[in-house]
Design an enzyme around this catalytic site. Structure first.
Site, PDB file in Angstrom:
ATOM      1  N   GLY A  73       0.838  -1.197   0.000  1.00 38.29           N
ATOM      2  CA  GLY A  73       0.000   0.000   0.000  1.00 38.29           C
ATOM      3  C   GLY A  73       0.871   1.243   0.000  1.00 38.29           C
ATOM      4  O   GLY A  73       1.533   1.535   0.995  1.00 38.29           O
ATOM      5  N   HIS A  85      -1.025   7.401   1.419  1.00 41.68           N
ATOM      6  CA  HIS A  85      -0.428   8.411   2.302  1.00 41.68           C
ATOM      7  C   HIS A  85       0.394   7.770   3.432  1.00 41.68           C
ATOM      8  O   HIS A  85       1.511   8.193   3.703  1.00 41.68           O
ATOM      9  CB  HIS A  85      -1.523   9.296   2.906  1.00 41.68           C
ATOM     10  CG  HIS A  85      -2.156  10.220   1.924  1.00 41.68           C
ATOM     11  ND1 HIS A  85      -1.446  10.955   0.999  1.00 41.68           N
ATOM     12  CD2 HIS A  85      -3.462  10.546   1.707  1.00 41.68           C
ATOM     13  CE1 HIS A  85      -2.257  11.691   0.272  1.00 41.68           C
ATOM     14  NE2 HIS A  85      -3.494  11.462   0.676  1.00 41.68           N
ATOM     15  N   THR A  86      -0.170   6.755   4.082  1.00 43.10           N
ATOM     16  CA  THR A  86       0.542   6.136   5.204  1.00 43.10           C
ATOM     17  C   THR A  86       1.754   5.368   4.718  1.00 43.10           C
ATOM     18  O   THR A  86       2.856   5.509   5.276  1.00 43.10           O
ATOM     19  CB  THR A  86      -0.393   5.187   5.981  1.00 43.10           C
ATOM     20  OG1 THR A  86      -1.544   5.918   6.417  1.00 43.10           O
ATOM     21  CG2 THR A  86       0.318   4.613   7.194  1.00 43.10           C
ATOM     22  N   ASN A  94     -12.078  -4.983   3.629  1.00 45.95           N
ATOM     23  CA  ASN A  94     -10.679  -5.094   4.025  1.00 45.95           C
ATOM     24  C   ASN A  94     -10.269  -6.493   4.458  1.00 45.95           C
ATOM     25  O   ASN A  94      -9.096  -6.856   4.348  1.00 45.95           O
ATOM     26  CB  ASN A  94     -10.366  -4.077   5.130  1.00 45.95           C
ATOM     27  CG  ASN A  94     -10.233  -2.665   4.570  1.00 45.95           C
ATOM     28  OD1 ASN A  94     -10.206  -2.480   3.362  1.00 45.95           O
ATOM     29  ND2 ASN A  94     -10.164  -1.688   5.449  1.00 45.95           N
ATOM     30  N   THR A 122      -3.973  -1.908   8.641  1.00 44.37           N
ATOM     31  CA  THR A 122      -5.267  -1.810   7.969  1.00 44.37           C
ATOM     32  C   THR A 122      -6.412  -1.874   8.986  1.00 44.37           C
ATOM     33  O   THR A 122      -6.423  -2.729   9.867  1.00 44.37           O
ATOM     34  CB  THR A 122      -5.428  -2.961   6.954  1.00 44.37           C
ATOM     35  OG1 THR A 122      -4.327  -2.924   6.038  1.00 44.37           O
ATOM     36  CG2 THR A 122      -6.730  -2.841   6.192  1.00 44.37           C
ATOM     37  N   HIS A 151      -8.831  -0.706  19.080  1.00 44.97           N
ATOM     38  CA  HIS A 151      -8.613   0.587  18.430  1.00 44.97           C
ATOM     39  C   HIS A 151      -9.970   1.126  17.974  1.00 44.97           C
ATOM     40  O   HIS A 151     -10.300   1.175  16.787  1.00 44.97           O
ATOM     41  CB  HIS A 151      -7.674   0.401  17.236  1.00 44.97           C
ATOM     42  CG  HIS A 151      -7.245   1.682  16.585  1.00 44.97           C
ATOM     43  ND1 HIS A 151      -6.711   2.748  17.286  1.00 44.97           N
ATOM     44  CD2 HIS A 151      -7.269   2.066  15.282  1.00 44.97           C
ATOM     45  CE1 HIS A 151      -6.431   3.726  16.447  1.00 44.97           C
ATOM     46  NE2 HIS A 151      -6.764   3.344  15.227  1.00 44.97           N
TER      47      HIS A 151
END
Length: 358
Positions: A56, A59-60, A144, A168, A224
């Site tokens: 991936g 941005h991250t 996901n 993810t 989270h």
């Protein structure tokens, strides 16, 4: 000792020293000739550079690659889907061209071929659809899960000795998915959210007190999500309990803001989600692994009875070193904290139950 004897002694000592030096020179020359001979024959085995693959290049992933390149923790491969080949290769080249300015010699490579993760020491999963404004982490599950499952199977094929770090979302159950799909031992599957959540918690406390974030020590456990548990009783500012410095009402507000920290950034950005702090949290984990630092860090780990939880990946204190999660630390809690943690575990379990593959 008269002067004549002293001169003889010093002369004899000098001769011995020169002889010893000559032996060393001869040994080094001989070693160099052996080295050259092996090199010419192709028999010399060089130590491999460490390799980090990032699945991936959004941005991250791109931010993480830039941080890792500056820190020279290892060579980097950015993996993307076929339709995003330009993004992976463009970001890799852009980072590479910053090397002469920053002064790093890291190799950064963009690719759409999953085979390029071969022999990686660490593989980071950031791939997946982003969380949109108004969307809960739990709503991300169905799409996901498939992405993470397929990626974990590919990692098991091409980088079977690697450590997998999952970012993810929803990260607790995506870590569980990666664990089950890869077949890796639990020590080599790490979900990362606790460092990020604790960083937000510590930031808000430092802002409230107008002190350095370096002096704020605090842990955040649990899922989270909105049920995460900042350990207020274990939070200190350079050794001083936070409860001695901030009112209970204000602490409650900070805890609530921490729980909604990701959603706050999503709302501000309007499109996409946080990436600077999440990428930095992953960097801290990788640094602890490669340098075998034995850091006490909050991580999402597979539990087998710890904290009264089993068959769940959940945020707990861990020792992170060269082997990955080397130990899970169980801290003392009061009854209220324990009940809140169980509530958080239940929330994660409910999302886990919606997985197609368990």
């Amino acid at each position: 000792m008269d002067s004549q004897l002293l001169y003889k002694y010093l002369f004899h000592l000098s001769i011995q020293t020169l002889c010893h030096f000559n032996v060393i020179i001869n040994m080094k020359c001989q070693s160099f000739l052996i080295f050259k001979e092996k090199l010419n024959k192709g028999a010399l085995v060089m130590v491999n550079r460490r390799k980090i693959s990032i699945i991936g290049a959004g941005h991250t992933g791109g931010t993480l690659a830039f941080i890792l390149a500056q820190k020279e923790l290892g060579d980097i491969v950015l993996i993307e889907r076929q339709q995003s080949e330009g993004m992976a290769k463009g970001k890799a080249l852009d980072i590479l061209e910053s090397g002469p300015i920053w002064g790093f010699d890291t190799s950064v490579h963009g690719s759409v071929n999953i085979e390029d993760i071969k022999d990686s020491d660490i593989v980071v999963m950031t791939a997946g659809i982003p969380r949109k404004s108004g969307m809960t982490r739990e709503e991300l599950v169905q799409t996901n899960e498939q992405i993470v499952r397929e990626t974990a199977l590919q990692i098991a094929t091409y980088a079977p000795q690697s450590i997998i770090i999952v970012l993810t979302n929803p990260v607790d159950v995506m870590t569980y998915t990666a664990f089950k799909a890869s077949g890796f031992p639990k020590e080599r599957i790490i979900g990362q959210s606790g460092i990020l959540d604790a960083a937000r918690y510590r930031t808000f406390i430092a802002q409230e007190l107008n002190v350095s974030v370096k002096d704020v020590n605090g842990f955040v456990l649990g899922g989270h999500n909105d049920t995460m548990l900042p350990l207020v009783n274990n939070t200190h500012i350079n050794g001083i309990p936070v409860k001695h410095l901030i009112s209970e009402e204000k602490i409650d507000q900070i805890v609530e803001r921490t729980r909604k920290g990701g959603a706050e950034i999503v709302a501000l950005l309007a499109q996409g989600s946080a990436y600077y702090a999440p990428a930095t949290a992953i960097y801290e984990t990788i640094d602890a692994i490669f340098n075998d630092r034995k850091r006490l860090l909050p991580s999402i780990a597979y539990l087998e009875g710890e904290y009264g939880c089993s068959d769940i990946c959940f945020g707990v204190p861990t020792i992170i070193g060269y082997q990955g999660i080397e130990k899970i630390i169980e801290v003392d809690m009061n009854n209220d904290e324990y009940q809140q943690l169980q509530h958080s575990a239940q929330a994660v379990s409910e999302v886990k139950n919606s997985l197609k593959f368990k």
